[in-house]
Design a protein around this motif. Structure first.
Motif, short mmCIF file in Angstrom:
data_model
loop_
_atom_site.label_atom_id
_atom_site.label_comp_id
_atom_site.label_asym_id
_atom_site.label_seq_id
_atom_site.Cartn_x
_atom_site.Cartn_y
_atom_site.Cartn_z
N ILE A 8 36.62 33.21 43.87
CA ILE A 8 36.95 32.73 42.52
C ILE A 8 37.29 33.89 41.61
O ILE A 8 38.31 33.88 40.91
N ILE A 9 36.45 34.92 41.61
CA ILE A 9 36.67 36.07 40.73
C ILE A 9 37.98 36.78 41.10
O ILE A 9 38.77 37.14 40.22
N GLU A 10 38.23 36.95 42.37
CA GLU A 10 39.46 37.62 42.80
C GLU A 10 40.70 36.80 42.42
O GLU A 10 41.68 37.36 41.89
N ARG A 11 40.66 35.51 42.67
CA ARG A 11 41.81 34.64 42.34
C ARG A 11 42.12 34.69 40.84
O ARG A 11 43.27 34.86 40.43
N VAL A 12 41.09 34.58 40.02
CA VAL A 12 41.28 34.62 38.57
C VAL A 12 41.78 36.01 38.14
O VAL A 12 42.68 36.13 37.32
N ALA A 13 41.19 37.07 38.71
CA ALA A 13 41.58 38.43 38.35
C ALA A 13 43.06 38.68 38.64
O ALA A 13 43.79 39.19 37.79
N LEU A 14 43.49 38.31 39.83
CA LEU A 14 44.88 38.59 40.23
C LEU A 14 45.88 37.71 39.48
O LEU A 14 47.04 38.09 39.34
N ALA A 15 45.42 36.58 38.97
CA ALA A 15 46.31 35.70 38.20
C ALA A 15 46.37 36.09 36.72
O ALA A 15 47.23 35.60 35.99
N THR A 16 45.49 36.98 36.29
CA THR A 16 45.39 37.34 34.88
C THR A 16 46.60 38.14 34.39
O THR A 16 47.06 37.95 33.28
N ALA A 17 47.10 39.05 35.22
CA ALA A 17 48.25 39.89 34.84
C ALA A 17 48.93 40.40 36.10
O ALA A 17 48.31 40.48 37.17
N ASP A 18 50.19 40.77 35.97
CA ASP A 18 50.97 41.24 37.13
C ASP A 18 50.56 42.63 37.60
O ASP A 18 50.77 42.97 38.76
N ASN A 19 50.02 43.44 36.73
CA ASN A 19 49.73 44.83 37.07
C ASN A 19 48.24 45.07 37.33
O ASN A 19 47.73 46.14 37.05
N VAL A 20 47.56 44.07 37.90
CA VAL A 20 46.11 44.16 38.11
C VAL A 20 45.79 44.26 39.60
O VAL A 20 46.34 43.53 40.41
#
Length: 135
Positions: A8-20
């Motif tokens: 969950i944390i990874e999916r949300v993190a990677l969807a937050t911005a393109d340069n993350v």
């Protein structure tokens, strides 16, 4: 439930911005974090408590950007402000997750030239309930 929480944390993190970039693990792993021009969201080790609905967990998450020791206060302030915005976007998206319930209001602390090499950003702690996945 470990894989569910990290997923969950990874999916949300990677969807937050393109340069993350997303990282998880020990503090020492942060030293590998982030390339120049990319931000890092780092999930630190966490403790879970089993409940009737799934688990309750206290999470610590770092939002980091490389900060050169040659940067002045104005440049550093811009980095910290950007990571403040990134952490807010992440928390808003996390709150929208169907299997996640915020137990506490997130606590956020700015970080100045933390870790090695030098990173600045934001450190967030939050307590969540994560529901058991439907089978």
């Amino acid at each position: 439930m470990f894989e569910v929480i990290v997923g969950i944390i990874e999916r949300v993190a990677l969807a937050t911005a393109d340069n993350v970039d997303f990282f998880e693990g020990r503090l020492a792993d942060t030293y590998k974090t982030g390339e120049e021009g990319r931000d890092a969201i780092h999930l630190y080790p966490f403790i879970t408590e089993k409940t009737n609905f799934g688990v309750s967990t206290d999470l610590s998450i770092g939002f980091w950007r490389i900060d050169s020791p040659r940067n002045g206060n104005d440049d550093r302030r811009k980095i910290v402000a950007s990571m403040d915005v990134l952490s807010d976007l992440f928390l808003d998206a996390l709150e929208d997750e169907a299997d996640v319930e915020f137990v506490s209001v997130p606590k956020k602390e700015p970080q100045y030239q933390s870790l090695s090499p030098s990173y600045s950003g934001y450190f967030v702690t939050i307590q969540l309930n994560v529901l058991k996945p439907c089978v």
